[in-house]
Design a protein around this motif. Sequence first.
Motif, PDB file in Angstrom:
ATOM      1  N   ALA A  26       0.832  -1.204   0.000  1.00 29.38           N
ATOM      2  CA  ALA A  26       0.000   0.000   0.000  1.00 29.38           C
ATOM      3  C   ALA A  26       0.862   1.248   0.000  1.00 29.38           C
ATOM      4  O   ALA A  26       0.522   2.260  -0.634  1.00 29.38           O
ATOM      5  N   PHE A  27       1.995   1.195   0.696  1.00 28.21           N
ATOM      6  CA  PHE A  27       2.916   2.333   0.679  1.00 28.21           C
ATOM      7  C   PHE A  27       3.460   2.572  -0.726  1.00 28.21           C
ATOM      8  O   PHE A  27       3.504   3.712  -1.212  1.00 28.21           O
ATOM      9  N   LEU A  28       3.863   1.511  -1.403  1.00 29.76           N
ATOM     10  CA  LEU A  28       4.354   1.672  -2.770  1.00 29.76           C
ATOM     11  C   LEU A  28       3.261   2.221  -3.678  1.00 29.76           C
ATOM     12  O   LEU A  28       3.523   3.055  -4.556  1.00 29.76           O
ATOM     13  N   ASP A  29       2.021   1.778  -3.455  1.00 29.75           N
ATOM     14  CA  ASP A  29       0.899   2.297  -4.243  1.00 29.75           C
ATOM     15  C   ASP A  29       0.721   3.798  -4.054  1.00 29.75           C
ATOM     16  O   ASP A  29       0.504   4.546  -5.007  1.00 29.75           O
ATOM     17  N   VAL A  30       0.811   4.247  -2.804  1.00 33.59           N
ATOM     18  CA  VAL A  30       0.488   5.645  -2.517  1.00 33.59           C
ATOM     19  C   VAL A  30       1.557   6.600  -3.034  1.00 33.59           C
ATOM     20  O   VAL A  30       1.279   7.780  -3.280  1.00 33.59           O
ATOM     21  N   LEU A  31       2.771   6.106  -3.234  1.00 27.44           N
ATOM     22  CA  LEU A  31       3.840   6.990  -3.700  1.00 27.44           C
ATOM     23  C   LEU A  31       3.494   7.626  -5.050  1.00 27.44           C
ATOM     24  O   LEU A  31       3.825   8.781  -5.306  1.00 27.44           O
ATOM     25  N   GLY A  32       2.842   6.883  -5.926  1.00 29.75           N
ATOM     26  CA  GLY A  32       2.472   7.427  -7.228  1.00 29.75           C
ATOM     27  C   GLY A  32       1.243   8.319  -7.186  1.00 29.75           C
ATOM     28  O   GLY A  32       0.916   8.974  -8.189  1.00 29.75           O
ATOM     29  N   TYR A  33       0.588   8.343  -6.046  1.00 29.09           N
ATOM     30  CA  TYR A  33      -0.641   9.133  -5.894  1.00 29.09           C
ATOM     31  C   TYR A  33      -0.375  10.491  -5.258  1.00 29.09           C
ATOM     32  O   TYR A  33      -1.083  11.473  -5.523  1.00 29.09           O
ATOM     33  N   LEU A  34       0.660  10.569  -4.420  1.00 30.12           N
ATOM     34  CA  LEU A  34       0.919  11.790  -3.657  1.00 30.12           C
ATOM     35  C   LEU A  34       1.267  12.970  -4.550  1.00 30.12           C
ATOM     36  O   LEU A  34       2.067  12.851  -5.472  1.00 30.12           O
ATOM     37  N   ARG A  35       0.691  14.127  -4.241  1.00 26.58           N
ATOM     38  CA  ARG A  35       1.000  15.367  -4.955  1.00 26.58           C
ATOM     39  C   ARG A  35       0.460  16.536  -4.151  1.00 26.58           C
ATOM     40  O   ARG A  35      -0.454  16.385  -3.335  1.00 26.58           O
ATOM     41  N   PRO A  36       1.018  17.727  -4.360  1.00 25.81           N
ATOM     42  CA  PRO A  36       0.508  18.913  -3.663  1.00 25.81           C
ATOM     43  C   PRO A  36      -0.975  19.117  -3.960  1.00 25.81           C
ATOM     44  O   PRO A  36      -1.451  18.850  -5.064  1.00 25.81           O
ATOM     45  N   GLY A  37      -1.696  19.584  -2.946  1.00 31.02           N
ATOM     46  CA  GLY A  37      -3.111  19.877  -3.119  1.00 31.02           C
ATOM     47  C   GLY A  37      -4.032  18.825  -2.546  1.00 31.02           C
ATOM     48  O   GLY A  37      -5.191  19.115  -2.221  1.00 31.02           O
ATOM     49  N   LEU A  38      -3.557  17.577  -2.424  1.00 30.80           N
ATOM     50  CA  LEU A  38      -4.379  16.536  -1.810  1.00 30.80           C
ATOM     51  C   LEU A  38      -4.558  16.828  -0.325  1.00 30.80           C
ATOM     52  O   LEU A  38      -3.678  17.388   0.333  1.00 30.80           O
ATOM     53  N   THR A  39      -5.686  16.426   0.239  1.00 28.46           N
ATOM     54  CA  THR A  39      -5.886  16.570   1.672  1.00 28.46           C
ATOM     55  C   THR A  39      -5.413  15.311   2.393  1.00 28.46           C
ATOM     56  O   THR A  39      -5.284  14.237   1.799  1.00 28.46           O
ATOM     57  N   GLU A  40      -5.166  15.461   3.676  1.00 26.75           N
ATOM     58  CA  GLU A  40      -4.789  14.302   4.488  1.00 26.75           C
ATOM     59  C   GLU A  40      -5.864  13.231   4.422  1.00 26.75           C
ATOM     60  O   GLU A  40      -5.557  12.038   4.317  1.00 26.75           O
ATOM     61  N   ASP A  41      -7.119  13.648   4.490  1.00 23.98           N
ATOM     62  CA  ASP A  41      -8.207  12.673   4.450  1.00 23.98           C
ATOM     63  C   ASP A  41      -8.223  11.903   3.127  1.00 23.98           C
ATOM     64  O   ASP A  41      -8.518  10.701   3.104  1.00 23.98           O
ATOM     65  N   GLU A  42      -7.924  12.577   2.036  1.00 18.15           N
ATOM     66  CA  GLU A  42      -7.906  11.898   0.738  1.00 18.15           C
ATOM     67  C   GLU A  42      -6.794  10.856   0.682  1.00 18.15           C
ATOM     68  O   GLU A  42      -6.988   9.745   0.172  1.00 18.15           O
ATOM     69  N   VAL A  43      -5.626  11.198   1.214  1.00 17.97           N
ATOM     70  CA  VAL A  43      -4.519  10.242   1.223  1.00 17.97           C
ATOM     71  C   VAL A  43      -4.842   9.067   2.150  1.00 17.97           C
ATOM     72  O   VAL A  43      -4.566   7.903   1.835  1.00 17.97           O
ATOM     73  N   SER A  44      -5.449   9.367   3.291  1.00 15.93           N
ATOM     74  CA  SER A  44      -5.839   8.310   4.225  1.00 15.93           C
ATOM     75  C   SER A  44      -6.813   7.330   3.565  1.00 15.93           C
ATOM     76  O   SER A  44      -6.680   6.112   3.715  1.00 15.93           O
ATOM     77  N   PHE A  72      -7.096   6.724   0.386  1.00 12.67           N
ATOM     78  CA  PHE A  72      -6.357   5.965  -0.626  1.00 12.67           C
ATOM     79  C   PHE A  72      -5.640   4.778   0.023  1.00 12.67           C
ATOM     80  O   PHE A  72      -5.682   3.648  -0.490  1.00 12.67           O
ATOM     81  N   LEU A  73      -4.977   5.026   1.151  1.00 11.85           N
ATOM     82  CA  LEU A  73      -4.257   3.949   1.831  1.00 11.85           C
ATOM     83  C   LEU A  73      -5.213   2.852   2.286  1.00 11.85           C
ATOM     84  O   LEU A  73      -4.938   1.658   2.124  1.00 11.85           O
ATOM     85  N   SER A  74      -6.348   3.258   2.862  1.00 13.88           N
ATOM     86  CA  SER A  74      -7.324   2.267   3.314  1.00 13.88           C
ATOM     87  C   SER A  74      -7.837   1.438   2.151  1.00 13.88           C
ATOM     88  O   SER A  74      -7.954   0.210   2.232  1.00 13.88           O
ATOM     89  N   ASP A  75      -8.141   2.102   1.031  1.00 11.05           N
ATOM     90  CA  ASP A  75      -8.622   1.389  -0.151  1.00 11.05           C
ATOM     91  C   ASP A  75      -7.557   0.424  -0.689  1.00 11.05           C
ATOM     92  O   ASP A  75      -7.873  -0.697  -1.104  1.00 11.05           O
ATOM     93  N   ALA A  76      -6.297   0.871  -0.675  1.00 16.98           N
ATOM     94  CA  ALA A  76      -5.212   0.034  -1.189  1.00 16.98           C
ATOM     95  C   ALA A  76      -5.048  -1.221  -0.337  1.00 16.98           C
ATOM     96  O   ALA A  76      -4.823  -2.328  -0.865  1.00 16.98           O
ATOM     97  N   MET A  77      -5.163  -1.079   0.984  1.00 22.31           N
ATOM     98  CA  MET A  77      -5.045  -2.251   1.852  1.00 22.31           C
ATOM     99  C   MET A  77      -6.244  -3.177   1.668  1.00 22.31           C
ATOM    100  O   MET A  77      -6.088  -4.401   1.627  1.00 22.31           O
ATOM    101  N   ARG A  78      -7.412  -2.600   1.542  1.00 26.76           N
ATOM    102  CA  ARG A  78      -8.619  -3.416   1.372  1.00 26.76           C
ATOM    103  C   ARG A  78      -8.556  -4.197   0.062  1.00 26.76           C
ATOM    104  O   ARG A  78      -8.916  -5.383   0.017  1.00 26.76           O
ATOM    105  N   LYS A  79      -8.125  -3.546  -1.016  1.00 25.96           N
ATOM    106  CA  LYS A  79      -8.050  -4.224  -2.320  1.00 25.96           C
ATOM    107  C   LYS A  79      -7.072  -5.396  -2.304  1.00 25.96           C
ATOM    108  O   LYS A  79      -7.228  -6.351  -3.061  1.00 25.96           O
ATOM    109  N   ARG A  80      -6.096  -5.326  -1.426  1.00 24.57           N
ATOM    110  CA  ARG A  80      -5.093  -6.392  -1.351  1.00 24.57           C
ATOM    111  C   ARG A  80      -5.462  -7.473  -0.331  1.00 24.57           C
ATOM    112  O   ARG A  80      -4.662  -8.366  -0.066  1.00 24.57           O
ATOM    113  N   GLY A  81      -6.654  -7.354   0.270  1.00 28.77           N
ATOM    114  CA  GLY A  81      -7.123  -8.399   1.156  1.00 28.77           C
ATOM    115  C   GLY A  81      -7.001  -8.109   2.635  1.00 28.77           C
ATOM    116  O   GLY A  81      -7.317  -8.971   3.460  1.00 28.77           O
ATOM    117  N   GLY A  82      -6.544  -6.904   2.993  1.00 33.25           N
ATOM    118  CA  GLY A  82      -6.445  -6.539   4.397  1.00 33.25           C
ATOM    119  C   GLY A  82      -7.696  -5.816   4.876  1.00 33.25           C
ATOM    120  O   GLY A  82      -8.429  -5.241   4.081  1.00 33.25           O
TER     121      GLY A  82
END
Length: 360
Positions: free
Chosen positions: A154-172, A174-184
Amino acid sequence: MDRIARLARELQESGIDAYMAQTPISMGYLHGFYESGHERFMSLAVSAAGETRLICPALSATQAKRAGIRDMRPWRDGEDPLALFAQLAEDWNLRSGIVAVDDEMPAQMVLKMQGVLPAALFKPGQEVISKLMRSKDAGELELMRRAARIADDAFLDVLGYLRPGLTEDEVSQFLSDAMRKRGGTPSFAIVATGPGGAEPHHINGESRLEEGHVLILDFGCGVGGYQSDITRTVAIGSASEEAKHVYRTVHAAHQAGRSAVRPGVAAQDVDAAARRVIEDAGMGELFFHRLGHGIGMRGHEEPYIIAGNTEALRVGECFSVEPGVYRAGEFGVRIENIVTVTEDGHESLNDDPEPELRVV
């Protein structure tokens, strides 16, 4: 030896007559019964002789049967569950006994049981049950490795998503979705940008990532009931020399802490090894929490890697190594891996963190 038998042995050695498990984690660990009574009285009792009995709402009877619990005493709404507890006390001779309870058991439950058994001694049970739960077997470790791999990915996934302007909640999210998609099953996802990173338990919000911000990502998930927990720190767009220096210091502390891990070493000595690096760099007052916490079915459990904990580490124990430096009003840096103690040192369940501050 199964877990009930192991707990019974610990009860005998501790001079305790019975253990009253109440949380889904403790009941699940002991008997595969992952159920919450919520506000209703429910407890899995284990005697020092190895007997078990479940007092539960009738709502949970089917799940209890499915978990293989043979001695079950269900009660219906409107009936008094304490009558069933009184019968348990009579059957097991607990009228003036010593009864350990889950540390997380609600006070209202404990007080009601004390009202039934005024001559009994009730005491916290964490010290007893943690002797079972803190050292993981091969099956438990494999679940924890899987949970850790999901967090790493999930960390590797989020690296390509991060950019200025995103909110903390949006990044959070994304991480939750990435873990869920991988079975966590996502447990938490702390995202702290800029000055928010100086708050170790920052609460996500609408703060936006900005060029030059240092960003802390602290998140984890469950697999089969076992937890992961990882923290990574990156910079958005660019990084100051001071941020790079702090990151290198924290990384060196992380490695020093891990290098100290081996069977027989006192937990406090692992904390000291990491803390010494940060103190030598003149930042000791900016590292104000323990180095780590145990982890398993609970996100935080024994052993705690902290000054004053003289307990020796044992093979199979799992805990975090997470030094941090926090500059109030500016930024924070924290690096966290979960490790398990092995015969000759430790195994990191997470990928190794980068030695230099990554700019994304």
